[in-house]
Structure formats: C-alpha cells, structure tokens
Design a protein around this motif. Structure first.
Motif, PDB file in Angstrom:
ATOM      1  N   GLU A   1       0.819  -1.223   0.000  1.00 40.92           N
ATOM      2  CA  GLU A   1       0.000   0.000   0.000  1.00 40.92           C
ATOM      3  C   GLU A   1       0.847   1.264   0.000  1.00 40.92           C
ATOM      4  O   GLU A   1       0.462   2.275  -0.583  1.00 40.92           O
ATOM      5  CB  GLU A   1      -0.908   0.028   1.235  1.00 40.92           C
TER       6      GLU A   1
ATOM      7  N   GLU B   1       1.012   3.885  -3.129  1.00 42.29           N
ATOM      8  CA  GLU B   1       0.749   5.317  -2.914  1.00 42.29           C
ATOM      9  C   GLU B   1       1.846   6.151  -3.572  1.00 42.29           C
ATOM     10  O   GLU B   1       1.562   7.162  -4.217  1.00 42.29           O
ATOM     11  CB  GLU B   1       0.652   5.620  -1.414  1.00 42.29           C
TER      12      GLU B   1
ATOM     13  N   GLY C   1      -2.990   2.448  -3.293  1.00 42.76           N
ATOM     14  CA  GLY C   1      -2.194   3.104  -2.257  1.00 42.76           C
ATOM     15  C   GLY C   1      -3.008   3.365  -1.001  1.00 42.76           C
ATOM     16  O   GLY C   1      -4.234   3.404  -1.044  1.00 42.76           O
ATOM     17  N   CYS C   2      -2.311   3.565   0.115  1.00 38.55           N
ATOM     18  CA  CYS C   2      -3.008   3.732   1.397  1.00 38.55           C
ATOM     19  C   CYS C   2      -3.867   4.996   1.397  1.00 38.55           C
ATOM     20  O   CYS C   2      -4.827   5.084   2.162  1.00 38.55           O
ATOM     21  CB  CYS C   2      -2.027   3.713   2.554  1.00 38.55           C
ATOM     22  N   SER C   3      -3.570   5.966   0.562  1.00 31.88           N
ATOM     23  CA  SER C   3      -4.410   7.159   0.448  1.00 31.88           C
ATOM     24  C   SER C   3      -5.048   7.247  -0.947  1.00 31.88           C
ATOM     25  O   SER C   3      -5.317   8.346  -1.445  1.00 31.88           O
ATOM     26  CB  SER C   3      -3.588   8.427   0.753  1.00 31.88           C
ATOM     27  N   LYS C   4      -5.228   6.083  -1.566  1.00 32.60           N
ATOM     28  CA  LYS C   4      -5.880   5.975  -2.878  1.00 32.60           C
ATOM     29  C   LYS C   4      -5.142   6.758  -3.972  1.00 32.60           C
ATOM     30  O   LYS C   4      -5.739   7.215  -4.942  1.00 32.60           O
ATOM     31  CB  LYS C   4      -7.345   6.431  -2.813  1.00 32.60           C
ATOM     32  N   GLY C   5      -3.865   6.984  -3.765  1.00 34.03           N
ATOM     33  CA  GLY C   5      -3.090   7.703  -4.772  1.00 34.03           C
ATOM     34  C   GLY C   5      -3.289   9.206  -4.761  1.00 34.03           C
ATOM     35  O   GLY C   5      -2.742   9.906  -5.598  1.00 34.03           O
TER      36      GLY C   5
ATOM     37  N   LEU D   1       0.928   9.868   3.534  1.00 33.95           N
ATOM     38  CA  LEU D   1       0.498   8.501   3.825  1.00 33.95           C
ATOM     39  C   LEU D   1      -0.401   8.561   5.059  1.00 33.95           C
ATOM     40  O   LEU D   1      -0.083   9.243   6.028  1.00 33.95           O
ATOM     41  CB  LEU D   1       1.721   7.620   4.098  1.00 33.95           C
TER      42      LEU D   1
END
Lengths: 327, 380
Positions: B134, B138, B145-149, B156
C-alpha cells in the motif's frame, strides 16, 4: 416564535447542540470565564464546565490545529475566533489541514469542526480589525462557508454546521449581534446548508446580499418600492456550496442583478456570482451586473471615511436605479 | 533522564553556535575535522551501551525491530530506484539513516495510540503496519495506495492503524497531535499521541504554541524531534539561536530528554519513559532524538552542503548495521537469521513494486471524490 437577537440565537444553537452531543466543545479566547468577547458564549461555562468550554491562550494557529486534530478522532469542536481577522494566523490549519485532510487521505477522515466568530467591519476599529474574509475561505474545496443575516438563520445554520461532518467556516458580523428577529421554537429547528433564501420577492431587479448587506438591501427595497421599483432580495446564506440556482432563477425573472457586499470586489464572492450568472443566464440580463462592494482600500479609522468604504442603503438604491436605467 | 545527556554528541550550546555570514563556511569546515581516536572511543562507548540494553528486551521484540529497520532501509532503496525510473513523482523524502527513530519509538506503543509525522513518512507508515504494498502503490500514485493515490509520498495515512498521517507543511502536524491528545484526555482514555517532526520545525510557531498548550492543559502528547541536523540544506547551527532542542522544553516546564537516535534501544527506552508520564499523569514530553539522514533532503537534493567526512562519520554508526552486529554479538541472531530477515524483506519489497505496478491508476471520477464527508447539492 420568540423574538431574540443574533447573539442569543447563536448562544442557543451552541447550548442545544452541546446538550445533544457530548463530543461538542467550544474553545477560543475569552469564551469561558469572560463569557465571550461579544457575549455569544454567555452561560455556557456554567452549564458545561471547563472541560467543554475552554479559554485558550492567544494562540490562533495552535488552537485551530488542536481542534482539527480532535475532530480527526471523533470530537466535534467549535473553534471561536474572537474576530476572523485573527483567523489569518490560523489559515495554515484551516486550509492545509482541515480542508485537505479528507482528500489527501483518500477519504479516511472526516473533520467535523466549526470555525466561527465575527467577520467584516465593526465600528471604527481600523484596518486590521475590519476585514471580510469570505472569499478567502470560499476559495478552497473542502471547506463550507456560511454567513447568516438573521437570528433564525444564525441559529438554524449554526446547528446544521455543528452537526455537519465537514469543516465549516461560520462567519458572523460584529455589527449585527444585537439585531433582533423571530426564531422558530424547538430544538429541532435547523436551516440546511447550501440553500439560499429569498428574503423579499420582487419583479424588477434582483439584489444578492449577504450578512451585513441583507438588512441594507431590504431597506433599499422598501425605499425603491416607493419609487415604483420592485426589488427581489436573495440571501445565499451559504457561500460554499453556493445555491446559484436560486440566484439564477431570480435573475431570469427580474433580468437585472445588483450584488451588495462589504468585502473587497477584487477576486471576491460578488465576482464569482457575477461570473456564474453570466454563464447561466447571459441571455436574460437586460443590463450589466452591478457590484457594490467595500472600497478597494484598507478600512480607515475616521468615521466619515469608514462610512464611505462600506455599502449603504442609499448606494444600493442608486445601483438598482442604474441597472434599471432610471437615472 | 537519559544518561546520554552527557555524551560527546550532545549539541553545542548557543555560545558555540555559528556566526552569521561569511564566517559560517570556515566554521563548518573546522567542525568537520574528525579526530579518529575520539571517534573510535565514542563508537565503543555506544557499542557497549547498546549491548547492555539488549538483555532487557525480549528476543521476539528485538528481532521484530531489526526486521522493521531492514524493511525501511530496503524499501527506501527501492523507492530511490523507482524514483530514478520515473515511477514516483513529485517530492520523495527518504528515511535512510533515521530508521532507529521510528522503529525505537513505535516499538514502545500500544495499537490504540495515535501517531503523526511529517512528509518524511515512509518509515513510520511501515512500522505502524501499513503494508509495503500500500505504501509503494501510494508512491506510484495508484488506487491501491493507502491514500488511494491522492496523497503521495508526503501524505500517507492509515486510519485503522491509528497512523494519522504524513503532513507537508513544516510543523503543521504538531498542533494536530496536540488536539488528538486533547481528545483522548477528553474521552478519559489513557491513549498517548506521538508526533514526529524535524528540528527545523522547532523554529515554527506551531511547535511553541503546541508545547505551551500541552503543558498548560496536561495533554498526553509526546513531541519527538528527529534532529537530523539539517533543514533541507541549512544546518541547525545556521538556523537556531539555541541549537539544543531538548532545552526548548524548559521554557514550558515540560519534561525532555536528549536521545541518541542511532541507537534503537535508547530511543525505545526514552519513549517508554515518556509514555509512562503520558499514561499515568497526562503529561507531555519533548524528546530530541539526534539522528542523521544518509541521503539528500529529497531525491532532488545534490547535498553540496555536507562534507563526505561528516556523512562517513555517521555511516560508521549506521543504526541498522550496528543493531544487527550487536544482536549477533549477543547471540540473539546468527548469520542465518540475519539472512532470513534480508530474504523476507527482499521478497516483500519486490512484491510491493509488483503490486504498485499492477494497481490501476485512480479512475477519473476520483478527482472529485473524498472532498467532503457530507457533500451537499446546493438548493432545495
């Protein structure tokens, strides 16, 4: 319906929401023991104690950020700025933290926080204490921006703002705290965010006014009625998101638009409304949109100059007559 | 207070600080002259200190900490490689050299505590349990990714793991953490909040405003200054009138410690002491953890402001290597064990790149999602 002041309406809104939700707390300078620089928080310390009504040091960036952090883990802070002039110190936390946290985390956090306090001019407090900052905050996706003009709107909108899951910049007006009006009874009275209100119906010209200019526009409309001109006064109440549809519908009816605001014209909310009306109702306009804004100068101290710097009834009347080609 | 308070690496006091202007370069050169004998003695002292501490921590924890340090090191090496390949855009601040700080501090936490950090956040996210997949996705700007990109390297976040983010404005996360600590006390829990920031953030008002409120209201927040001695290209000495960061706490009546950030166990021990103050008495602490980044400020930094000798001096105390060597010396780990960790990490890092490569880009609609929790369609 009781007749109360805007000050009392805001107080009731906070009191009712604090009773309703243990997670709501109020923090700011002089909000507790002093009962608020403008007495908006009168009696709240007594009822809710110093855990929930908190006198902060004069440290705007710090306590604005503290509020955002508390909101990230589930509390619902109300952060009071003694005046919004001082919020300028806190803009990093309002804009870079509150407005963007949800987006840059991919939707993992909600930030249910209200930043509130008086915005705009007061009486002879000069340049640094007389600024209308709504266009600053309205510029940023992620924030909601609210500007009530009556006691009922003040109460209903503040209650909605406190219950909302997003950061809300709630702009009161120092000159208006003592204004009185009817407020519906009952703790369930809410005014939804994002809905404009037609404060007076008319057929010849639309005046879009907000906050301090609403009562001025209503007085101007009375005056113009005597002169045979029927004015419709629209109060957007929420600046972001803006209920442009109600404004456009009014313009389609009256074909003329005056925007009255105490903020500066340049890059302002009036410019935005004007652009959107051009985009949505260009063919309906019988005259160019007229903006009547605060002077393009810092606010002066001298009484006569201060009067010149702000829109007044007389100039709203003149502007309406101008777009109606009456003079 | 930590015994390390009196070690030779303690920062100079203000009277020894650099003067402004043209004299700075000469003064820096003078400081950079390193006496090999003095250095050997210092290293040996630190070596013995860590050996002593190893006995006080259980084996599983020690091995987990080494694994996490190796994971950060290899992950960051892969990040650098991916950046040069053009797979990572924008700013990319690597954590190489500072591993002991995140690993040592976070090893002392409970899962329900909260953590904030700055934009140099890859290491903290990994230690908080966000998967390498993740984190790498990111960095690649992918939906996995952990923040949806949408956040990228500097932002993060992992709400489930109580990792409240990487924040991009220097010092901006410090008031936020103060607020989280306010909230946990408000709710009556004994959770703590840790907030990491670089020494350059100490010059921001946000730092001072936060420390004042935290001590005034007794908030369980632990302020962790990762003092890597350079704010981008400006050395601490050129930017801070009193460069002894731990002393800043004195002005607020707050407990503070100076900690050797190249010693993961010293970091852990200092954090444990701060956590005890936070949990039992709701008291904040300031930890100045002296560390060093082996890489530039970001991937685009050529690093002309530091000498080779200075970097090598700190590389000799590479926190990952030193900890691994010491664990072997104490028999906690053998060569096979270390190889096993390296193999496991290598596989995980390789997998993270594969995952990030294969994860789709965010759909165009994502541009306008996650702006509001409660989007309002205006009008009745």
């Amino acid at each position: 319906m009781a007749v109360i002041t805007i000050r009392e309406a805001l107080n009731q809104a906070m009191r009712e929401e604090m009773r309703r939700d243990e997670g709501v707390f109020l923090m700011g300078e002089e909000v507790a023991a002093y009962q608020g620089a403008y007495k908006v928080s009168k009696g709240l310390l007594e009822e809710f104690g110093d855990k929930r009504v908190v006198d902060s040091p004069i440290t705007e960036l710090g306590f604005a950020g503290l509020g955002v952090g508390a909101a990230m883990v589930g509390l619902r802070p109300i952060i009071e700025f003694m005046t919004f002039n001082f919020s300028i110190l806190a803009t990093d936390q309002i804009i870079n933290s509150a407005a963007k946290m949800r987006y840059m985390s991919g939707g993992q956090f909600k930030i249910p926080i209200v930043f509130r306090g008086p915005n705009g001019s007061a009486f002879q407090v000069s340049s640094q204490h007389s600024q209308a900052l709504e266009s600053w905050y309205a510029h940023f996706p992620g924030l909601k921006v609210v500007m009530p003009s009556t006691p009922a709107d003040a109460k209903g909108l503040l209650k909605s703002a406190i219950r909302d899951d997003d950061p809300v910049v709630f702009l009161e007006q120092e000159r208006m705290y003592g204004n009185k009006g009817e407020v519906p009874d009952g703790e369930d009275f809410l005014v939804p965010l994002g809905v404009a209100d037609v404060k007076r119906e008319g057929t010849d010209c639309t005046v879009v006014a907000r906050s301090m200019t609403v009562p001025l526009a209503l007085k101007a409309a009375e005056e113009l009625e005597k002169q045979g001109v029927s004015v419709e006064v629209v109060d957007p109440r929420t600046i972001r998101p803006l209920d442009i549809e109600t404004i456009v519908n009014s313009v389609k009816k009256t074909n003329r638009l005056v925007i009255a605001e105490e903020s500066h014209a340049f890059c302002g909310v009036g410019a935005e409304i004007s652009a959107q009306v051009m985009e949505h109702a260009f063919d309906y306009l019988d005259a160019p949109v007229k903006r009547l804004s605060g002077a393009d100068a810092p606010m002066p101290y001298a009484k006569n100059l201060e009067r010149l710097a702000l829109p007044d009834v007389e100039r709203i009347v003149k502007a309406v007559r101008e777009v109606s080609y009456l003079d | 207070m930590s015994e390390l308070k009196v070690t030779p690496m303690r920062p100079r006091t203000e009277s020894e600080g650099a003067s402004a202007g043209a004299g700075v370069a000469e003064e820096r050169d003078a400081r950079d002259r390193i006496d090999p004998a003095e250095l050997r003695e210092e290293h040996e002292q630190r070596h013995q200190e860590q050996l002593k501490q190893i006995g006080g921590v259980d084996r599983d924890t020690l091995l987990k900490m080494l694994y996490q340090m190796v994971l950060i090191r290899r992950f960051e090496e892969k990040s650098a490689e991916s950046y040069t390949l053009g797979k990572i855009g924008g700013f990319c601040h690597l954590y190489i050299g500072q591993e002991a700080v995140a690993v040592g501090c976070l090893s002392a936490l409970r899962p329900d505590d909260y953590v904030f950090t700055s934009y140099r956040d890859h290491g903290h996210a990994l230690v908080m349990g966000t998967s390498p997949d993740e984190v790498m996705a990111e960095l690649f700007g992918k939906i996995g990714g952990c923040s949806k990109g949408k956040g990228g390297s500097m932002h993060l976040f992992d709400a489930d793991k109580h990792f409240l983010g990487g924040h991009g404005i220097v010092g901006g996360q410090i008031p936020l953490a103060t607020g989280t600590a306010y909230a946990t006390k408000y709710k009556g829990t004994d959770q703590a909040t840790l907030v990491f920031f670089g020494e350059a953030a100490v010059n921001q008002g946000a730092f001072h405003e936060s420390l004042n409120m935290a001590q005034l209201w007794k908030l369980p927040c632990i302020y962790i200054c990762e003092n890597n001695q350079y704010g981008m290209g400006t050395s601490l000495k050129r930017a801070m009138s009193i460069s002894d960061v731990s002393q800043k706490a004195v002005g607020y009546g707050m407990a503070s410690e100076f900690v050797d950030g190249m010693d993961v166990l010293a970091v852990r021990a200092a954090t444990e002491r701060a956590l005890e103050r936070a949990r039992k008495e709701y008291l904040p602490s300031l930890l100045e953890i002296r560390t060093y980044r082996f890489m530039g400020h970001s991937m685009s930094d050529p690093g002309h402001y530091r000498t080779r000798a200075e970097i090598e001096k700190y590389q000799e105390r590479d926190p990952v290597k030193v900890f691994g060597d010491n664990l072997r010396e104490k028999g906690v780990l053998d060569d096979a064990g270390l190889k096993e960790i390296e193999e496991r990490v290598r596989a995980e890092v390789e997998h993270s790149v594969k995952f990030a490569d294969e994860s789709p880009e965010p759909a165009p609609e994502e541009l306008f999602t996650d702006i509001y929790a409660n989007p309002i369609k205006p009008g009745r």
